[in-house]
Design an enzyme around this catalytic site. Structure first.
Site, PDB file in Angstrom:
ATOM      1  N   GLU A 172     -31.718 -42.757 -32.580  1.00 25.63           N
ATOM      2  CA  GLU A 172     -32.423 -42.159 -31.464  1.00 25.63           C
ATOM      3  C   GLU A 172     -33.910 -42.043 -31.813  1.00 25.63           C
ATOM      4  O   GLU A 172     -34.272 -41.578 -32.888  1.00 25.63           O
ATOM      5  CB  GLU A 172     -31.820 -40.773 -31.218  1.00 25.63           C
ATOM      6  N   ASP A 213     -30.487 -36.737 -34.413  1.00 25.88           N
ATOM      7  CA  ASP A 213     -30.903 -35.465 -34.999  1.00 25.88           C
ATOM      8  C   ASP A 213     -29.764 -34.457 -34.980  1.00 25.88           C
ATOM      9  O   ASP A 213     -28.874 -34.516 -34.139  1.00 25.88           O
ATOM     10  CB  ASP A 213     -32.088 -34.883 -34.209  1.00 25.88           C
ATOM     11  N   ASP A 245     -29.665 -31.618 -33.831  1.00 28.97           N
ATOM     12  CA  ASP A 245     -29.964 -30.537 -32.883  1.00 28.97           C
ATOM     13  C   ASP A 245     -29.253 -30.798 -31.550  1.00 28.97           C
ATOM     14  O   ASP A 245     -28.442 -31.715 -31.440  1.00 28.97           O
ATOM     15  CB  ASP A 245     -31.483 -30.412 -32.671  1.00 28.97           C
ATOM     16  N   ASP A 252     -30.304 -31.957 -28.670  1.00 30.24           N
ATOM     17  CA  ASP A 252     -30.560 -33.267 -28.069  1.00 30.24           C
ATOM     18  C   ASP A 252     -29.785 -34.362 -28.794  1.00 30.24           C
ATOM     19  O   ASP A 252     -29.254 -35.282 -28.176  1.00 30.24           O
ATOM     20  CB  ASP A 252     -32.058 -33.590 -28.105  1.00 30.24           C
TER      21      ASP A 252
END
Ligand code: 2B7
Length: 641
Positions: free
Chosen positions: A427, A500, A502, A504
């Site tokens: 990403e 990541d 997180d 997202d």
């Protein structure tokens, strides 16, 4: 306790050799000695109780996981017969537990055996693979007991009391010298028993887990049988008609089917033979599909919904949005396929086909509104299929014009041996850049993705071909999608999602997994999909080798620092917010180097719960999604989808 002295006769020697063979090659009898094989032990025993229920004598089954991973199964059936078995000279009960393949020779008057574990090997195999087993039988006014160690009788069947009840109780501890783990997974057992309860209308199955301070329990009993099953599968989907269709045929090959259409675009058909989930399908599924296509086309023609000039609807059109459960009983099932979960009996095709032709045909005649709602959906699926064909051709043309069929953003690896190659789907452009510089280009390819990813849960196939986010993924993997997906063509043995740690990142991970699940399911089933695990923290100090930490909880890291004799106050802690914060060397060292990285393999034990998860996470209904996320906040860590 006095040890039982065996007078070994020829039969008993054979018995011991039989069970010794099971211990030598456990995989041959229960598939594997992994956690999956471990669960099979439970299914084998519970299956015997379910058979007793199918014969009409048992209403309640209770399974307890006791502390120490001891399993206890109880039923209120007739109790295993305790009289002497002519051939072995042992009690019938002891014969069942010590003679390989003794199953089926007993209970001849109890109705035929229709349940049975995947391998259908029965109680003696469980006994052979258990450190100890004890069986208690209530029957004929008495309580009887026998005990075994690693398959050997240490206490032959003996009356130990009186009782006016009947039933069987089996306790066993799996052998830790045989199994990789003894840790049963509550969720796996819960799912299996729910399924069994759906498949056996009216049967009570209770599960209790006493291993932790707070016990977990579940109770299942469904008066609606398969209809309840379909309602359960569709609970978070928007339905085209309120009540599932139910059709049934008794006889030599009993068939039961329940069907309900939803507004979704996926096809969810689950098939069972003798209560075993036939994941690979087979002749029963074949018969069902053929009849379904014919019944709807015939009806649509007859009612003028399809005009003379119109082409027939194809199977895919008619199965879009379907949820169905098919359950057949076959006396001598032949199982084929890689995982022996494909029904091979050719006679079953015609039996299911004519049953569906007749009964579903009648149902549509009697319920024209439901027929109309379903056919409208099928026709719009047919239109979308035509649009998808055009989109696909367009993509093919465009790709062939650009000579290379590989996406421009892909930094491919030099090796062409798929087995040793990996593609990282990354990403973000900056992380993609670091990954390209940090990788070992011999076997690691990088495909950067950026921007908003399409939610395939809310899109039809025509939107997927030519989608500028998904098309590069399809081309890079190189094996097509949907019905055309061909696992032998994959260009990489490992498809690794690197996002990541997180919210997202979790989102993009879920979108990609949904896509793989709906359009490249064999890739997941074959174990080719992985998640990269980037570190969450870096601990550094001059003169000390950097310590990367992958968990939220830092306690373990502090312990390591202590062991290294490092004062934690002098250590700098960096929290990584994203992959982009790492330079190429760090990314290689922490997340990409096969020697040091952590990869999580995405597995799919159970298509039913995976479908449930994706419907919830990516579908329309908001409330159940919120509940699911609150309940499973750490689902990404535990990737059994
Ligand atoms: C083929 C073998 C395995 N069996 C019987 C009769 C009842 C019965 C069983 C059972 C698991 C844990 C609690 C038949 C069948 C042996 O023959 S096994 N109940 N329950 C069980 O194993 N539960 C039986 C005919 C007449 N009376 C009893």
């Amino acid at each position: 306790m006095e040890k039982f002295e065996h007078e070994y006769n020829a039969d008993q020697i054979q018995v011991l050799e039989g069970l010794e063979a099971v211990r030598k090659r456990p995989g041959m009898y229960i598939g594997s000695v992994s956690v999956r094989g471990l669960h099979h032990l439970v299914y084998e025993i519970v299956d015997n109780a379910v058979d007793e229920a199918l014969a009409g004598y048992c209403k309640n089954i209770k399974v307890t996981i006791e502390p120490g991973n001891i399993i206890c199964v109880e039923d209120d059936g007739r109790g295993i017969p305790v009289d002497k078995h002519a051939k072995t000279g042992l009690s019938a009960a002891e014969t069942v537990y010590t003679v390989l393949h003794a199953g089926g020779k007993f209970g001849g008057d109890s109705g035929y055996k229709v349940s049975g574990g995947l391998h259908g090997v029965g109680a003696s195999v469980v006994n052979a693979l258990s450190e100890w087993t004890e069986v208690t039988i209530q029957r004929d006014g008495g309580i009887y007991e026998m005990k075994f160690e690693r398959g050997k009788t240490i206490k032959t069947l003996e009356k130990i009391g009186t009782s006016d009840k009947t039933g069987t109780k089996v306790r066993f501890l799996a052998d830790s010298t045989i199994f990789e783990t003894l840790e049963y997974e509550y969720d796996v057992l819960e799912n299996r028993f729910r399924e069994m309860a759906f498949l056996t209308k009216g049967l009570n199955i209770e599960l209790e887990d006493l291993r932790n301070e707070v016990p977990r329990t579940a109770k299942f009993c469904f008066e609606g049988g398969l209809v309840s099953f379909v309602e359960y599968l569709n609970k978070n989907k928007e339905k085209l008609h309120p009540t599932p269709i139910y059709i049934e045929k008794e006889g030599e090959y009993p068939v039961e089917i329940s069907i309900q259409y939803t507004t979704s675009y996926s096809e969810n058909i689950y098939t069972f033979v003798n209560n075993i989930n036939t994941i690979e399908g087979g002749t029963h599924l074949e018969g069902f599909k053929r009849a379904l296509t014919k019944v709807f086309n015939d009806y649509a023609r007859e009612k003028g919904i399809l005009k003379e000039k119109d082409a027939n609807l194809v199977g895919d059109d008619i199965r879009e949005g379907i949820t169905a459960v098919i359950s057949v009983k076959v006396k001598e099932p032949q199982f084929e396929g890689q995982t022996k979960t494909k029904l091979g009996n050719s006679e079953v095709t015609g039996i299911v086909q004519s049953m569906v032709n007749e009964h579903l045909g009648n149902f549509l005649e009697e319920n024209p509104n439901i027929a109309k709602a379903i056919l409208e959906k099928c026709i719009s699926a047919a239109r979308a299929r035509e649009a998808a064909r055009k989109a696909r051709e367009l993509v093919r043309k465009k790709n062939s014009l650009e000579t290379a069929t590989l996406p421009g953003k892909l930094a491919d690896c030099s090796s062409k041996i798929a087995d040793e190659c990996e593609v990282y789907i990354v990403e973000g452009d900056s992380a993609g850049g670091s990954a390209k510089q940090g990788r070992d280009r011999k076997f690691q390819a990088i495909l950067p993705l950026w921007g908003k990813m399409l939610n395939v849960e809310k899109a039809r196939a025509d939107k997927i071909y030519g989608n500028d986010k998904l098309n590069p993924v399809i081309l890079a993997i190189g094996a097509g999608i949907g019905n055309e997906f061909d696992i032998t063509k994959i260009r990489y043995g490992k498809v690794i999602i690197m996002a990541d740690a997180d919210v997202d990142g979790a989102h993009i991970r879920t979108l990609l997994l949904t896509f793989f699940f709906r359009y490249m399911r064999p890739l997941i089933e074959n174990g080719n999909v992985y998640l990269a695990q980037p570190p969450l923290y870096k601990f550094s100090k001059k003169g000390m080798e950097d310590l990367y930490w992958y968990e939220d909880d830092m306690t373990g890291a502090f312990k390591i620092l202590e062991e290294r004799g490092v004062d934690r106050d002098q250590v700098g802690i960096q929290r990584y917010k994203g992959l982009g914060e790492m330079n190429p060397e760090q990314l290689w060292e922490t997340t990409m180097n096969p020697e040091t990285r952590i990869l999580v393999k995405v597995t799919m034990d159970d298509a039913i719960s995976a479908d449930e998860t994706f419907t919830l996470l990516m579908g329309d209904e908001v409330n159940p999604r919120r509940e699911f996320i609150e309940k499973n906040a750490k689902y990404v860590k535990n990737l059994d989808i």
